[in-house]
Design an enzyme around this catalytic site. Structure first.
Site, PDB file in Angstrom:
ATOM      1  N   ASP A   1      33.477  -3.496  -3.321  1.00 10.75           N
ATOM      2  CA  ASP A   1      32.248  -2.772  -2.834  1.00 10.75           C
ATOM      3  C   ASP A   1      31.079  -3.544  -2.385  1.00 10.75           C
ATOM      4  O   ASP A   1      30.922  -4.402  -3.075  1.00 10.75           O
ATOM      5  CB  ASP A   1      31.985  -1.835  -3.755  1.00 10.75           C
ATOM      6  CG  ASP A   1      31.062  -0.421  -3.319  1.00 10.75           C
ATOM      7  OD1 ASP A   1      31.627   0.783  -3.456  1.00 10.75           O
ATOM      8  OD2 ASP A   1      30.214  -0.796  -2.437  1.00 10.75           O
TER       9      ASP A   1
ATOM     10  N   ALA B   1      35.790   2.597   0.679  1.00  8.54           N
ATOM     11  CA  ALA B   1      34.726   2.036   1.268  1.00  8.54           C
ATOM     12  C   ALA B   1      34.631   2.558   2.771  1.00  8.54           C
ATOM     13  O   ALA B   1      35.613   2.300   3.779  1.00  8.54           O
ATOM     14  CB  ALA B   1      34.678   0.618   1.310  1.00  8.54           C
TER      15      ALA B   1
ATOM     16  N   TYR C   1      32.186   8.947  13.616  1.00  8.32           N
ATOM     17  CA  TYR C   1      32.823   8.936  12.231  1.00  8.32           C
ATOM     18  C   TYR C   1      34.035   9.510  12.389  1.00  8.32           C
ATOM     19  O   TYR C   1      35.021   8.959  11.714  1.00  8.32           O
ATOM     20  CB  TYR C   1      31.751   9.676  11.356  1.00  8.32           C
ATOM     21  CG  TYR C   1      32.442   9.968   9.904  1.00  8.32           C
ATOM     22  CD1 TYR C   1      32.382   8.896   8.810  1.00  8.32           C
ATOM     23  CD2 TYR C   1      32.934  11.226   9.467  1.00  8.32           C
ATOM     24  CE1 TYR C   1      33.137   9.095   7.638  1.00  8.32           C
ATOM     25  CE2 TYR C   1      33.536  11.296   8.562  1.00  8.32           C
ATOM     26  CZ  TYR C   1      33.577  10.375   7.287  1.00  8.32           C
ATOM     27  OH  TYR C   1      34.220  10.470   6.349  1.00  8.32           O
TER      28      TYR C   1
ATOM     29  N   GLY D   1      25.020  19.294  16.881  1.00  6.13           N
ATOM     30  CA  GLY D   1      26.514  19.100  16.810  1.00  6.13           C
ATOM     31  C   GLY D   1      27.094  19.386  15.478  1.00  6.13           C
ATOM     32  O   GLY D   1      28.452  19.013  15.179  1.00  6.13           O
TER      33      GLY D   1
HETATM   34  P1  NAD Z   1      30.086   6.929  -0.943  1.00  2.59           P
HETATM   35  O1  NAD Z   1      28.948   6.300   0.219  1.00  2.59           O
HETATM   36  O2  NAD Z   1      29.558   7.159  -2.418  1.00  2.59           O
HETATM   37  O3  NAD Z   1      31.223   5.723  -1.223  1.00  2.59           O
HETATM   38  C1  NAD Z   1      31.389   4.781  -0.224  1.00  2.59           C
HETATM   39  C2  NAD Z   1      31.458   3.308  -0.666  1.00  2.59           C
HETATM   40  O4  NAD Z   1      31.617   2.416   0.144  1.00  2.59           O
HETATM   41  C3  NAD Z   1      29.920   3.067  -1.290  1.00  2.59           C
HETATM   42  O5  NAD Z   1      30.030   2.566  -2.837  1.00  2.59           O
HETATM   43  C4  NAD Z   1      29.453   1.847  -0.336  1.00  2.59           C
HETATM   44  O6  NAD Z   1      28.839   1.169  -1.118  1.00  2.59           O
HETATM   45  C5  NAD Z   1      30.907   1.461   0.005  1.00  2.59           C
HETATM   46  N1  NAD Z   1      30.707   0.718   1.308  1.00  2.59           N
HETATM   47  C6  NAD Z   1      30.087   1.127   2.229  1.00  2.59           C
HETATM   48  N2  NAD Z   1      30.244   0.133   3.464  1.00  2.59           N
HETATM   49  C7  NAD Z   1      31.021  -0.930   2.848  1.00  2.59           C
HETATM   50  C8  NAD Z   1      31.466  -2.213   3.371  1.00  2.59           C
HETATM   51  N3  NAD Z   1      31.076  -2.560   4.615  1.00  2.59           N
HETATM   52  N4  NAD Z   1      31.958  -3.018   2.646  1.00  2.59           N
HETATM   53  C9  NAD Z   1      32.443  -2.752   1.181  1.00  2.59           C
HETATM   54  N5  NAD Z   1      32.027  -1.533   0.703  1.00  2.59           N
HETATM   55  C10 NAD Z   1      31.133  -0.545   1.610  1.00  2.59           C
HETATM   56  O7  NAD Z   1      30.970   8.005  -0.292  1.00  2.59           O
HETATM   57  P2  NAD Z   1      32.060   8.885  -0.813  1.00  2.59           P
HETATM   58  O8  NAD Z   1      31.716  10.380  -0.714  1.00  2.59           O
HETATM   59  O9  NAD Z   1      32.593   8.407  -2.120  1.00  2.59           O
HETATM   60  O10 NAD Z   1      33.237   8.655  -0.015  1.00  2.59           O
HETATM   61  C11 NAD Z   1      34.311   7.719  -0.068  1.00  2.59           C
HETATM   62  C12 NAD Z   1      35.383   7.878   1.060  1.00  2.59           C
HETATM   63  O11 NAD Z   1      35.704   9.164   1.245  1.00  2.59           O
HETATM   64  C13 NAD Z   1      34.846   7.543   2.367  1.00  2.59           C
HETATM   65  O12 NAD Z   1      35.868   6.727   3.053  1.00  2.59           O
HETATM   66  C14 NAD Z   1      34.374   8.664   3.107  1.00  2.59           C
HETATM   67  O13 NAD Z   1      34.632   8.558   4.619  1.00  2.59           O
HETATM   68  C15 NAD Z   1      35.674   9.567   2.484  1.00  2.59           C
HETATM   69  N6  NAD Z   1      35.228  10.970   2.600  1.00  2.59           N
HETATM   70  C16 NAD Z   1      34.379  11.575   1.913  1.00  2.59           C
HETATM   71  C17 NAD Z   1      34.222  12.813   1.980  1.00  2.59           C
HETATM   72  C18 NAD Z   1      33.130  13.337   0.988  1.00  2.59           C
HETATM   73  O14 NAD Z   1      32.924  15.000   1.099  1.00  2.59           O
HETATM   74  N7  NAD Z   1      32.614  12.966   0.081  1.00  2.59           N
HETATM   75  C19 NAD Z   1      34.895  13.706   2.839  1.00  2.59           C
HETATM   76  C20 NAD Z   1      35.819  13.194   3.703  1.00  2.59           C
HETATM   77  C21 NAD Z   1      35.928  11.716   3.567  1.00  2.59           C
END
Ligand code: NAD
Length: 307
Positions: free
Chosen positions: A31, A74, A142, A268
């Site tokens: 991360d 991530a 996205y 949107g």
């Molecule tokens: P979050 O922001 O808490 O977790 C994402 C993590 O990725 C963070 O810890 C961030 O530091 C890390 N990150 C971001 N860019 C990075 C990079 N370039 N290199 C390395 N690490 C990086 O978000 P989340 O809600 O836990 O989401 C996790 C995953 O689930 C994501 O892929 C998100 O698109 C997907 N998702 C989440 C939801 C939701 O409702 N939370 C819904 C659909 C999909």
């Protein structure tokens, strides 16, 4: 098994890392801490602070560890940010994911589990609940980048034999979700109500989402390890809940004195979203176990303890 969890310092990824460790696996968390936090990373996991766009450092991580499973959480996951800066969104969500896919092939990773979206990927739904056959018409950069990675996975699966599972999440909520971002209405409202601040409902609040508690989403990641073939699954509750209801339920759990206050509608923003989980139920036996009332209570308990 030796499992790499990218985004494992974030909300969902850190719970996934916890669950894999509890199941007896070895876990590496990768991360860049751009939105995640080191304190979410379980102490038993090896931690690498690396940006997934940095292919050279990524290659060193893969070269030095015998990674059997990649669980890819991530991402740049802010829909509005993706609209403001689609190039940045694509660089993290597409190029970063491709870096991981190329290394997964090179190092013969057994399975690639991908956190996709069941909200943004379908766009404005034409049938309710949406199953996995619903047309894919993302209305944000996205959603487009998530769809692109799903299609890359299909290509890597068909042409190179990489096994994969895509999990299309609804609105995942629960402990550790960041209440300071744009996403995550439950954590934003819960945090504000506990601080006796006024949450703002965008628009009339009739927009609906499929809220799924994080432990349920995590269980899908555990079951995916045993999925005998490559596939794409919705992970949702099958229940459509609007923002006004979330507001009222949280208000009653927190005893917040605030009244409903509405602001301008976000341009949107999708109107309705609800997912069918029939496919994963019949194939892997997954169904949601935590209903919205229980999930909200657990989430509020977490945020009250943190204060
Ligand atoms: P979050 O922001 O808490 O977790 C994402 C993590 O990725 C963070 O810890 C961030 O530091 C890390 N990150 C971001 N860019 C990075 C990079 N370039 N290199 C390395 N690490 C990086 O978000 P989340 O809600 O836990 O989401 C996790 C995953 O689930 C994501 O892929 C998100 O698109 C997907 N998702 C989440 C939801 C939701 O409702 N939370 C819904 C659909 C999909």
């Amino acid at each position: 098994m030796n499992i790499l969890v990218t985004g494992g310092a974030g909300f969902i990824g850190s719970h996934v890392a916890d669950a894999y460790l509890s199941a007896g696996h070895s876990v590496l968390v990768l991360d860049d801490l751009s939105s995640g936090s080191k304190e979410n990373v379980p102490s038993e996991a090896k931690f690498f602070q690396v940006d997934i766009r940095d292919d050279e450092t990524l290659a060193q991580v893969f070269g030095g560890q015998r990674i059997e499973i990649v669980n890819h959480h991530a991402a740049q996951m802010d829909v509005r940010k993706s609209v403001d800066d689609p190039v940045f969104d694509a660089s993290v969500n597409i190029v970063g994911s491709l870096n991981l896919l190329e290394l997964s092939l090179k190092h013969r990773v057994r399975k690639f589990i991908f956190a996709s979206t069941g909200g943004a990927i379908y766009g404005e739904q034409e049938s309710f609940p949406a199953d996995e056959q619903h047309p894919l018409r993302p209305l944000s950069p996205y959603g487009i980048t998530k769809l692109a990675v799903e299609q890359y996975l299909y290509y890597y699966g068909q042409v190179h034999g990489l096994s994969y599972v895509c999990l299309r999440y609804g609105n995942v909520y629960g402990p550790r979700q960041n209440p300071y971002g744009e996403a995550g209405v439950v954590s934003i409202f819960a945090d504000k109500m506990l601080k006796l601040e006024q949450p703002i409902i965008h628009g009339d609040g009739n927009q609906t989402r499929d809220y799924v508690y994080v432990d349920d989403a995590v269980r899908a990641n555990v079951l995916s390890l045993e999925c005998p073939h490559s596939d794409v699954f919705n992970i949702g509750s099958g229940v459509e809940t609007d923002v006004n209801i979330i507001f009222q339920k949280l208000k009653s759990i927190t005893n917040a004195p605030c009244a409903e206050k509405h602001g301008p509608r976000k341009k949107g923003e999708q109107l309705r979203s609800v997912l069918s989980y029939r496919k994963i139920c019949s194939m892997l036996g997954w169904s949601p176990q935590v209903n919205i009332d229980e999930g909200l209570r657990r989430t509020v308990a977490f945020f009250s303890q943190k204060r």
